[in-house]
Design a protein around this motif. Structure first.
Motif, mmCIF file in Angstrom:
data_model
loop_
_atom_site.group_PDB
_atom_site.id
_atom_site.type_symbol
_atom_site.label_atom_id
_atom_site.label_comp_id
_atom_site.label_asym_id
_atom_site.label_seq_id
_atom_site.Cartn_x
_atom_site.Cartn_y
_atom_site.Cartn_z
ATOM 1 N N PRO A 51 -8.839 14.101 -4.330
ATOM 2 C CA PRO A 51 -7.804 13.106 -4.068
ATOM 3 C C PRO A 51 -7.943 12.416 -2.708
ATOM 4 O O PRO A 51 -7.440 11.314 -2.528
ATOM 5 N N ALA A 52 -8.641 13.040 -1.770
ATOM 6 C CA ALA A 52 -8.829 12.425 -0.451
ATOM 7 C C ALA A 52 -9.631 11.122 -0.552
ATOM 8 O O ALA A 52 -9.542 10.276 0.334
ATOM 9 N N THR A 53 -10.394 10.952 -1.618
ATOM 10 C CA THR A 53 -11.157 9.714 -1.800
ATOM 11 C C THR A 53 -10.303 8.585 -2.358
ATOM 12 O O THR A 53 -10.747 7.439 -2.402
ATOM 13 N N ALA A 54 -9.088 8.892 -2.797
ATOM 14 C CA ALA A 54 -8.157 7.877 -3.322
ATOM 15 C C ALA A 54 -6.737 8.204 -2.851
ATOM 16 O O ALA A 54 -5.868 8.519 -3.650
ATOM 17 N N PRO A 55 -6.507 8.135 -1.527
ATOM 18 C CA PRO A 55 -5.212 8.557 -0.990
ATOM 19 C C PRO A 55 -4.092 7.527 -1.132
ATOM 20 O O PRO A 55 -2.940 7.826 -0.840
ATOM 21 N N ALA A 56 -4.436 6.322 -1.568
ATOM 22 C CA ALA A 56 -3.424 5.263 -1.643
ATOM 23 C C ALA A 56 -3.541 4.489 -2.945
ATOM 24 O O ALA A 56 -4.598 4.435 -3.567
ATOM 25 N N VAL A 57 -2.438 3.905 -3.323
ATOM 26 C CA VAL A 57 -2.343 3.061 -4.515
ATOM 27 C C VAL A 57 -1.773 1.725 -4.064
ATOM 28 O O VAL A 57 -0.858 1.682 -3.230
ATOM 29 N N ARG A 75 0.874 -1.177 0.000
ATOM 30 C CA ARG A 75 0.000 0.000 0.000
ATOM 31 C C ARG A 75 0.907 1.221 0.000
ATOM 32 O O ARG A 75 1.770 1.361 0.858
ATOM 33 N N HIS A 76 0.704 2.103 -0.979
ATOM 34 C CA HIS A 76 1.520 3.303 -1.126
ATOM 35 C C HIS A 76 0.656 4.535 -0.852
ATOM 36 O O HIS A 76 -0.344 4.752 -1.538
ATOM 37 N N THR A 77 1.031 5.323 0.143
ATOM 38 C CA THR A 77 0.337 6.573 0.438
ATOM 39 C C THR A 77 0.875 7.633 -0.525
ATOM 40 O O THR A 77 2.089 7.802 -0.649
ATOM 41 N N ALA A 127 -4.550 2.028 -15.230
ATOM 42 C CA ALA A 127 -4.448 3.399 -15.737
ATOM 43 C C ALA A 127 -3.517 4.224 -14.859
ATOM 44 O O ALA A 127 -2.893 5.174 -15.327
ATOM 45 N N THR A 128 -3.431 3.903 -13.578
ATOM 46 C CA THR A 128 -2.478 4.583 -12.699
ATOM 47 C C THR A 128 -1.089 4.155 -13.131
ATOM 48 O O THR A 128 -0.812 2.977 -13.295
ATOM 49 N N ARG A 129 -0.226 5.145 -13.326
ATOM 50 C CA ARG A 129 1.098 4.847 -13.884
ATOM 51 C C ARG A 129 2.106 5.898 -13.476
ATOM 52 O O ARG A 129 1.761 6.886 -12.859
ATOM 53 N N GLU A 130 3.331 5.685 -13.884
ATOM 54 C CA GLU A 130 4.406 6.648 -13.628
ATOM 55 C C GLU A 130 4.076 7.966 -14.339
ATOM 56 O O GLU A 130 3.577 7.970 -15.465
ATOM 57 N N TRP A 131 4.347 9.074 -13.658
ATOM 58 C CA TRP A 131 4.177 10.392 -14.267
ATOM 59 C C TRP A 131 5.445 10.684 -15.053
ATOM 60 O O TRP A 131 6.530 10.808 -14.510
#
Length: 156
Positions: free
Chosen positions: A81-87, A68-70, A133-137
């Motif tokens: 973003p508070a609704t998705a604070p972790a990846v 889990r990454h904060t 879809a979440t990926r490196e910026w």
């Protein structure tokens, strides 16, 4: 010759565990469909469960562990973003006393300090990996974001 062909067919049809690399869908439609999109920095990474015992970790399937990454938001593009604070992501574990080392090439490492484009949907965990879809910026993801979304006022 027939036996070689027969063996090849049997091996090809045998049920084997499948760990396939998936083809990532285009990012544009994912950005439009998401409830939350932001760019942030990973500030903490932790295990989602204790490491398996050495005996259990002898099984290759037990070598995959959850993380889990904060993420600290830096640029808000859409939603809260508070609704998705972790990846969440996965990585491999090779116990020091194991007789074999497992390599899982499809896993992507996430470390504190990494900058991510977080693409999330309400009520669903957000995953980082080759199929998400979440990926490196990076320059490529930034270009797609600029083409599809614009930053919210005051978030840059």
């Amino acid at each position: 010759m027939r036996s070689v062909v027969a063996c090849t067919v049997l091996v090809a049809l045998s049920p084997l565990p499948a760990y396939a690399v998936c083809a990532v869908e285009p990012l544009g439609p994912e950005l439009r469909a998401a409830d939350v999109v932001y760019v942030g920095t990973v500030v903490r990474s932790e295990l989602t469960a204790p490491l398996p015992s050495s005996a259990a970790a002898e099984q290759p399937r037990q070598r995959r562990i959850g993380l889990r990454h904060t993420v600290q938001p830096e640029i808000i593009l859409k939603g809260d973003p508070a609704t998705a604070p972790a990846v969440f992501s996965a990585w491999k574990y090779n116990p020091p006393k194991s007789r074999q080392t497992v390599i899982i090439s499809e896993l992507s490492a996430v470390l504190p300090g990494d900058t991510l484009l977080v693409v999330a949907h309400h009520g669903q965990p957000t995953y980082f990996g080759l199929c998400s879809a979440t990926r490196e910026w990076n320059a490529e993801s930034a270009g797609v974001v600029r083409a599809v979304l614009t930053p919210a006022p005051g978030s840059a």
